[in-house]
Write a protein that holds these residues in place. Structure first.
Motif, PDB file in Angstrom:
ATOM      1  N   UNK A   1       0.839  -1.201   0.000  1.00 63.53           N
ATOM      2  CA  UNK A   1       0.000   0.000   0.000  1.00 63.53           C
ATOM      3  C   UNK A   1       0.872   1.248   0.000  1.00 63.53           C
ATOM      4  N   UNK A   2       0.294   2.366  -0.375  1.00 65.62           N
ATOM      5  CA  UNK A   2       1.035   3.626  -0.361  1.00 65.62           C
ATOM      6  C   UNK A   2       0.200   4.771   0.209  1.00 65.62           C
ATOM      7  N   UNK A   3      -0.729   4.433   1.112  1.00 71.44           N
ATOM      8  CA  UNK A   3      -1.561   5.440   1.760  1.00 71.44           C
ATOM      9  C   UNK A   3      -1.236   5.442   3.247  1.00 71.44           C
ATOM     10  N   UNK A   4      -0.924   6.600   3.787  1.00 70.11           N
ATOM     11  CA  UNK A   4      -0.612   6.697   5.212  1.00 70.11           C
ATOM     12  C   UNK A   4      -1.884   6.506   6.044  1.00 70.11           C
ATOM     13  N   UNK A   5      -1.777   5.687   7.081  1.00 67.83           N
ATOM     14  CA  UNK A   5      -2.931   5.413   7.937  1.00 67.83           C
ATOM     15  C   UNK A   5      -2.541   5.435   9.412  1.00 67.83           C
TER      16      UNK A   5
ATOM     17  N   UNK B   1       7.796   2.447   8.148  1.00 65.90           N
ATOM     18  CA  UNK B   1       7.199   3.204   9.254  1.00 65.90           C
ATOM     19  C   UNK B   1       6.589   4.548   8.863  1.00 65.90           C
ATOM     20  N   UNK B   2       7.023   5.124   7.727  1.00 59.62           N
ATOM     21  CA  UNK B   2       6.445   6.419   7.349  1.00 59.62           C
ATOM     22  C   UNK B   2       5.002   6.286   6.856  1.00 59.62           C
ATOM     23  N   UNK B   3       4.526   5.056   6.667  1.00 65.37           N
ATOM     24  CA  UNK B   3       3.111   4.850   6.336  1.00 65.37           C
ATOM     25  C   UNK B   3       2.224   5.100   7.550  1.00 65.37           C
ATOM     26  N   UNK B   4       2.844   5.201   8.732  1.00 65.62           N
ATOM     27  CA  UNK B   4       2.080   5.465   9.961  1.00 65.62           C
ATOM     28  C   UNK B   4       1.774   6.951  10.056  1.00 65.62           C
ATOM     29  N   UNK B   5       0.504   7.285  10.065  1.00 63.62           N
ATOM     30  CA  UNK B   5       0.053   8.679  10.046  1.00 63.62           C
ATOM     31  C   UNK B   5       0.363   9.419  11.348  1.00 63.62           C
ATOM     32  N   UNK B   6       0.595   8.667  12.426  1.00 69.03           N
ATOM     33  CA  UNK B   6       0.889   9.302  13.708  1.00 69.03           C
ATOM     34  C   UNK B   6       2.373   9.432  13.997  1.00 69.03           C
ATOM     35  N   UNK B   7       3.213   9.327  12.958  1.00 70.80           N
ATOM     36  CA  UNK B   7       4.667   9.294  13.160  1.00 70.80           C
ATOM     37  C   UNK B   7       5.211  10.510  13.904  1.00 70.80           C
ATOM     38  N   UNK B   8       4.804  11.699  13.487  1.00 67.17           N
ATOM     39  CA  UNK B   8       5.312  12.911  14.135  1.00 67.17           C
ATOM     40  C   UNK B   8       4.935  12.977  15.601  1.00 67.17           C
ATOM     41  N   UNK B   9       3.684  12.666  15.898  1.00 66.45           N
ATOM     42  CA  UNK B   9       3.194  12.661  17.282  1.00 66.45           C
ATOM     43  C   UNK B   9       3.928  11.604  18.109  1.00 66.45           C
ATOM     44  N   UNK B  10       4.201  10.449  17.484  1.00 65.84           N
ATOM     45  CA  UNK B  10       4.922   9.371  18.170  1.00 65.84           C
ATOM     46  C   UNK B  10       6.351   9.789  18.502  1.00 65.84           C
ATOM     47  N   UNK B  11       7.039  10.418  17.556  1.00 64.13           N
ATOM     48  CA  UNK B  11       8.413  10.883  17.801  1.00 64.13           C
ATOM     49  C   UNK B  11       8.437  11.878  18.954  1.00 64.13           C
ATOM     50  N   UNK B  12       7.516  12.833  18.937  1.00 68.92           N
ATOM     51  CA  UNK B  12       7.454  13.830  20.014  1.00 68.92           C
ATOM     52  C   UNK B  12       7.196  13.168  21.367  1.00 68.92           C
TER      53      UNK B  12
END
Length: 310
Positions: A46-50, A83-94
């Motif tokens: 897939x290529x859609x962030x979720x 992992x960049x397919x994860x839409x919450x990546x920025x929030x997770x890093x923070x």
């Protein structure tokens, strides 16, 4: 500590030291199906962030792990696919950075770096490790076998743009495969591509664990030396046998939790079990059980047995 869904390890990383893994995506979910992938073929293409899982749920597990006081050098967001397919990546890093002073790294195929919103999220990480396996459309399709919606030029421009915007440490990794992209012509094309990218390190890798496709073979030491000469990179084609850790008390379940995301060869299994006080008989019993387990694939690769989850 019970088996965790998102946090695993720590495991030894050839680039990062002792790495605590975070997997925010379902098993084998990716926008590439690379011929050399150590996890085997992509199941969910897939290529859609979720938002596959709630960020709060992952951070709750991270908090539980921190209470164990097990040492680690870096938190690595990678998991079982892209992992960049994860839409919450920025929030997770923070969220992770609020909880630990250790650096946060993201290992990515770089396919989505054309997305400005994703570049901003990745900008929050201390270290980003994108792969650069292709230098044109033909090599891209042959090695990475991308999702049909992904265009090589777009991906390449995204990596160049990110490299100029990013304030953290950018470490590029090139995977060289025997007879596919290890010849001098290919190496010079990589060298040209690297001139446009502002990075801190270049790592040169080759398949040392069983790949998705049997024809994706390790390059010779001579070709690795030639690649180092032309690209000026750091070779990382050696195996680690120490540094795996699990808080799960049951030895078999502990190994299963690791090989779900990080295949282990027979020496790594033996070293890990020995560190937990297992004798030779116990080690042999666990290896026999893995070979008989329908959930586990035991692959004899260059005379070394490697275990990974199906």
């Amino acid at each position: 500590m019970e088996s965790m869904k998102y946090i695993y390890g720590p495991v030894p990383s050839r680039r990062l030291g002792i790495s605590l893994g975070v997997s925010p995506i379902p098993k084998k979910t990716c926008n590439y199906s690379c011929v050399y992938c150590q996890l085997g073929k992509t199941d969910h293409f897939m290529n859609t962030r979720e938002m596959f899982f709630p960020v709060a749920e992952i951070l709750m597990e991270f908090d539980a792990f921190l209470k164990s006081a097990v040492p680690f050098d870096v938190v690595t967001i990678v998991g079982e696919g892209e992992p960049t397919l994860y839409l919450g990546l920025g929030e997770l890093i923070l969220g992770i950075k609020e909880r630990t002073g250790k650096p946060v790294a993201v290992i990515t195929n770089g396919a989505l770096l054309y997305d400005a919103a994703l570049r901003a999220e990745l900008g929050l990480a201390d270290i980003v490790l994108p792969t650069l396996d292709a230098y044109d459309t033909v090599s891209f399709r042959k090695i990475n076998r991308p999702h049909r919606s992904i265009d090589f030029e777009k991906v390449n421009e995204g990596l160049i743009t990110f490299s100029k915007e990013y304030a953290g440490s950018l470490w590029i990794e090139i995977m060289l495969i025997d007879g596919i992209n290890d010849d001098d012509v290919s190496l010079r094309k990589y060298a040209e591509a690297l001139k446009k990218i502002k990075c801190d390190r270049v790592y040169i890798n080759t398949p040392v664990r069983p790949p998705a496709e049997t024809y994706a073979k390790e390059i010779s030491p001579e070709r690795m030396n030639r690649a180092v000469e032309i690209l000026g990179g750091i070779p990382i084609n050696f195996l680690d046998t120490e540094g795996f850790h699990s808080e799960i008390p049951d030895d078999y379940e502990a190994i299963m939790s690791i090989i779900k995301r990080h295949p282990m060869n027979q020496f790594e299994v033996e070293s890990f079990l020995a560190s937990r006080g297992c004798d030779k008989q116990a080690v042999e019993g666990i290896c026999s059980r893995m070979r008989a387990d329908d959930k586990v694939t035991a692959i004899d690769y260059k005379g070394i047995v490697t275990y990974r989850l199906r």
